[in-house]
Design a protein around this motif. Structure first.
Motif: not given
Length: 752
Positions: A323-325, A360-364
């Motif tokens: 999230r920070t990135q 991230v790709l899995a989360q989104l």
């Protein structure tokens, strides 16, 4: 209690499990609600008498546990649901049994009628009669007042269950409380398929392969049945590592949670936002943040929604790092900066960043299913083979939605919208792990067609070798020529793509008309500078002359005489020296010119002797040496060889020279000399006034000496003053010795 727990407790058969899974009856609430609304399971496809009996036994047992207040399907809750309302009215359901007896609306059946219609047992009949409950409405009112039938005298658990079933069955066959329609407990096939498909798409390729190996084609029915059999803990599967098992367990939890969630009804098509609401339900998106996604006029603010979603839903150290990135629109953050913000060590942050793309790709991944997202964000949908998410695109999106999303987040969304055609390619993998490449990964994420990635990496590797090679002067080379590997030329698309990305990675480089203009990237070496000086001189030159030209050509890089000698000694493959005179030249000249040979006279003589199997006469050696050292003569060569300290040469009778380390089978006959009688003063006087060539001819006619030997004898007489020559080469009277002096000393003795 979900179906998994029911399987464990009641030992349900495969047929019962398959029936429940296929019809969406995946927990106790679904079974209970369906039975409340329909009074039977035989209306569902695939239901047999045995399955019906087993499910009724299961419901009976579970309702006996009505004292467990935490259970949503306890008996008193069911009774309230069934008999809620002041009056009963006819409510014939479309799915009711075709054989069900439909009672008149005004009729309130008594105990005798209930015995006929619903098979009320004698014991239940007596319990109700003793309690003064003579009609169905009285039984219903008692249940509502007392929360069940526990307060009835002599009413055991089995009788309580029978009376509860009576209320359920009577409602299904014509009598129902005055209540709003209760949703069926079974999940609709569309909802099941949508939820399972969405969760399946979040899996990695490895996890999908493992799951398909277990269930075959991943239909909703197969997925749910598999998860029910495996249980909540889901033991390790063959061929699945810990990472894959974590994915599958997370999928099971998310799937079962979404399917059993009755808090929100499945949106009806009449709702204009039905598609968006279904999408939110399938992917378990909090409805409270949907207003951040869609404006009242229908426009999307996807990145405003994602900024809110990531801020609210992403918890835990790993997601905090990501999230920070992702919400950093400035330059790339260092590992130390991220570690300080999230409270982790730099090394832990580095470990987490390794799997950032996949996680991230899995989360989104739900973004790819968002209805109409491709039409709302055409700038992120690319039909080309590649796509660079530059800062211009990101600034436009952030300005339009009031967000601070990073280019990396925009790139992830572009990957999802172009899945599976495009994939993210790291600059650090394509080139190197320098600071500039890491910065480009953050500021200019790069997407490429999957089938072209390997060819691009290969071509980039070829270009890197040329670009990063040491150059002391600027170069200009065609890019297509650089990328040729063997006989295989690069495709036009790859060349064009490299023309775009190479200047980003190497800002100092220009590309013009398909040629790369490479600046000098290294300080010019002294070897190159000396080679340029000698090439300009065009001949072997003394070190002082070389230094003089060097100072003129390279005034900013002065060098000493000793420095030039050191350069020559360090690079014997480029330069050679002549003798011990500090005269140097280019090694390549030896192959280009026949009058040049490096080394000392001894080196030249040694090379001649090594090439011959017999010893060579000194005169022959001198003749060959003079080709390269014109100023030498026989005496100097002889003295030079005699002074050789290492003893490389051996002198043999007759004026022959050989190598000390070699044995010779024979010594050739010595060349014929000039007899001293042919050089007496009386002979010389005969040629006064004649050219010296006449004297040479006279001697050649009377002996077997070679012309060179004869010329050397005449030169010796001239040097001794016995013969004098005028400028035209005519012999004059000399001041030589008398005839009585004997043989001339210019004739070499045989023992020389």
């Amino acid at each position: 209690m979900d179906l998994e727990e029911l399987i464990e407790v009641h030992q349900l058969s495969e047929a019962v499990v398959s029936f429940c899974t296929a019809n969406g009856l995946i927990d106790m609430l679904a079974l209970d609600t369906h039975y409340v609304n329909h009074g039977t399971f035989t209306t569902l496809p695939g239901c047999t008498a045995l399955i019906e009996d087993k499910l009724l036994d299961l419901l009976t047992f579970e309702r006996l546990r009505g004292d467990l207040k935490a259970e949503p399907h306890q008996a008193d809750a069911t009774i309230h649901q069934v008999v809620d309302g002041a009056d009963m009215h006819r409510a014939i359901l479309p799915t009711a049994l075709s054989t069900a007896t439909v009672l008149p609306v005004a009729e309130n059946p008594g105990l005798e009628q209930l015995t006929v219609l619903f098979g009320l047992s004698v014991r239940a009949f007596n319990v109700c009669e003793n309690a003064g409950l003579y009609t169905l409405s009285q039984i219903r009112d008692f249940a509502l007042e007392h929360g069940g039938f526990k307060m009835l005298r002599n009413c055991g658990a089995k009788t309580q269950m029978e009376l509860s079933d009576l209320l359920v069955r009577s409602a299904a066959t014509g009598y129902a409380p005055d209540r709003t329609a209760h949703p069926d407990g079974a999940a609709s096939p569309d909802r099941m398929e949508a939820i399972c498909s969405a969760q399946y798409l979040k899996l990695s390729t490895q996890a999908r392969n493992v799951l398909q190996g277990q269930i075959g084609h991943p239909t909703a029915d197969a997925i749910i049945r598999f998860f029910m059999r495996q249980g909540r803990k889901m033991p390790k599967l063959p061929g699945a590592g810990s990472k894959v098992m974590r994915e599958l367990r997370a999928m099971r939890e998310n799937t079962m949670t979404a399917l059993t969630d009755r808090s929100v009804e499945w949106p009806d098509d009449s709702d204009p936002r039905a598609e968006l609401l279904r999408w939110a339900l399938i992917h378990q998106v909090d409805p409270d943040i949907l207003p951040y996604l869609q404006h009242s006029d229908g426009r999307y603010s996807l990145f405003r929604f994602l900024e809110r979603y990531i801020g609210m839903a992403w918890n835990g150290s790993k997601l905090n790092v990501y999230r920070t990135q992702l919400l950093n629109h400035g330059s790339a953050l260092t590992l130390e900066t991220i570690a300080a913000k999230v409270g982790l060590t730099r090394e832990r942050v580095r470990q987490l960043m390794v799997n950032m793309d996949h996680t991230v790709l899995a989360q989104l991944s739900f973004v790819s299913d968002l209805p109409g997202v491709h039409e709302h964000y055409p700038v992120l949908v690319n039909a080309d083979r590649c796509m660079i998410v530059d800062l211009g695109i990101v600034r436009t999106l952030n300005a339009g939605e009031g967000t601070f999303c990073s280019p990396v987040l925009v790139a992830y969304i572009a990957v999802l919208l172009n899945h599976p055609r495009l994939q993210l390619v790291k600059w650090t993998e394509l080139f190197d792990r320098t600071t500039l490449s890491k910065e480009l990964d953050h500021t200019h994420p790069f997407l490429m067609e999957r089938e072209w990635v390997e060819e691009l990496k290969s071509a980039a590797g070829q270009a890197i070798q040329v670009i990063e090679a040491r150059r002391s002067t600027p170069e200009r080379r065609p890019l297509a020529e650089i990328l040729v590997v063997g006989d295989k030329a690069p495709s036009h698309e790859i060349v064009s793509l490299l023309c775009t990305i190479l200047p980003l990675r190497y800002p100092e480089m220009l590309i013009e008309d398909g040629c790369i203009c490479l600046p000098a990237n290294a300080k010019r070496s002294q070897e190159d500078m000396l080679e340029e000086v000698l090439a300009g001189l065009g001949e072997p030159s003394h070190v002082t002359r070389i230094q003089e030209v060097w100072s003129t050509r390279f005034p900013g890089r002065p060098i000493t005489v000793e420095g030039i000698r050191n350069v020559v000694v360090r690079n014997k493959s480029l330069f050679f020296s002549i003798g011990r005179e500090s005269t140097y030249g280019l090694r390549r000249w030896e192959n280009e010119r026949h009058d040049l040979k490096s080394g000392t006279i001894r080196d030249i003589v040694e090379g001649l002797l090594q090439a011959s199997s017999d010893p060579l006469h000194l005169e022959d050696l001198v003749e060959d040496v003079q080709k390269f050292r014109p100023g030498t003569y026989l005496g100097s060569v002889k003295l030079n060889l005699q002074m050789e300290a290492s003893g490389r040469f051996v002198f043999l009778p007759g004026g022959f020279v050989g190598l000390a380390g070699r044995s010779y089978d024979r010594i050739p006959d010595p060349p014929a000399g000039v007899p001293g009688s042919l050089m007496r003063a009386s002979v010389l006087r005969q040629f006064v006034g004649q050219h010296r060539s006449r004297l040479a001819e006279h001697i050649a006619q009377r002996c077997s000496a070679t012309p060179k030997r004869i010329e050397r004898v005449i030169d010796a007489a001239i040097a001794a003053g016995r013969i004098q020559l005028d400028p035209e080469g005519l012999i004059q009277q000399g001041q030589g010795e008398t005839e009585d002096h004997g043989p001339w000393m210019d004739e070499l003795p045989f023992e020389w």
